[in-house]
Design a protein around this motif. Structure first.
Motif, PDB file in Angstrom:
ATOM      1  N   SER A  57       0.766  -1.027   0.101  1.00 21.20           N
ATOM      2  CA  SER A  57      -0.032  -0.058   0.136  1.00 21.20           C
ATOM      3  C   SER A  57       0.881   1.183  -0.190  1.00 21.20           C
ATOM      4  N   LYS A  58       0.173   2.549  -0.134  1.00 23.88           N
ATOM      5  CA  LYS A  58       0.897   3.687  -0.249  1.00 23.88           C
ATOM      6  C   LYS A  58       1.719   3.859   0.914  1.00 23.88           C
ATOM      7  N   THR A  61       2.338  -0.929   6.298  1.00 26.18           N
ATOM      8  CA  THR A  61       2.619  -0.891   8.022  1.00 26.18           C
ATOM      9  C   THR A  61       3.298  -2.050   8.190  1.00 26.18           C
ATOM     10  N   ILE A  62       3.729  -2.904   7.068  1.00 22.42           N
ATOM     11  CA  ILE A  62       4.964  -4.007   7.368  1.00 22.42           C
ATOM     12  C   ILE A  62       5.737  -3.701   6.183  1.00 22.42           C
ATOM     13  N   PRO A  63       7.044  -4.190   6.278  1.00 23.05           N
ATOM     14  CA  PRO A  63       8.087  -4.122   5.168  1.00 23.05           C
ATOM     15  C   PRO A  63       7.783  -4.784   3.986  1.00 23.05           C
ATOM     16  N   VAL A  64       7.990  -4.146   2.748  1.00 21.48           N
ATOM     17  CA  VAL A  64       7.703  -4.622   1.551  1.00 21.48           C
ATOM     18  C   VAL A  64       8.363  -6.035   1.274  1.00 21.48           C
TER      19      VAL A  64
END
Length: 166
Positions: A57-58, A61-64
């Motif tokens: 998401s933009k 909330t968690i690392p890519v």
């Protein structure tokens, strides 16, 4: 041609029908197992897909990299679920026993002719069920292996994502 004795006739029919019933039960057990695994794989797939989407998401909330790992696990679980569906696919199954038309025919035949005809037909039906059982068991086996491998695929995908700088 010698006539088949009543004992051989009865024992042969009972034995052949028991074996046929066992294969049918194996097919049904595979369906039951596949359904049980779907009850696990689908919620896990939804959870891992949700986590993957959250990481892409933009404002993640968690690392890519964790999202990439979760996406890899999701793909494995989707494949495992598809294999479970394939194992449970609606198909022709041969049940034990013969219809009324066979027994009407048999009433005018000798015990030997009836026995031989019954066994020849049963042999063909058992071969079809054995083939079906092997196919569905193979699909279920692949489904289990795919789901078991999902953490390894997730770890590899996540490691590659970290190495690539995500």
């Amino acid at each position: 041609m010698p006539d088949i004795s009543g004992d051989l006739f009865k024992v042969g029919l009972d034995d052949a029908r028991a074996r046929h019933a066992a294969v049918v039960n194996l097919i049904l057990f595979t369906d039951t197992q596949a359904l049980g695994l779907l009850r696990l794989y689908i919620p896990l797939g939804i959870a891992t897909a949700s986590g993957a989407v959250a990481s892409f998401s933009k404002h993640p909330t968690i690392p890519v990299a964790a999202g990439v790992a979760l996406a890899a696990a999701t793909v494995c679980l989707i494949v495992a679920s598809w294999l479970c569906f394939r194992a449970m696919a609606t198909t022709k199954i041969n049940l034990q026993g013969r219809g009324a038309e066979f027994w009407e025919w048999a009433a005018d035949q000798s015990a030997s002719d009836t026995f031989r005809h019954y066994m020849q037909n049963l042999k063909a039906k058992q071969a079809e069920n054995n083939k079906l059982n092997a196919r569905t068991a193979r699909m279920l086996d692949f489904a289990k292996k795919c789901a078991i491998a999902s953490p390894a695929f997730a770890a590899v995908a996540g490691s590659i994502a970290v190495w690539a700088g995500f």
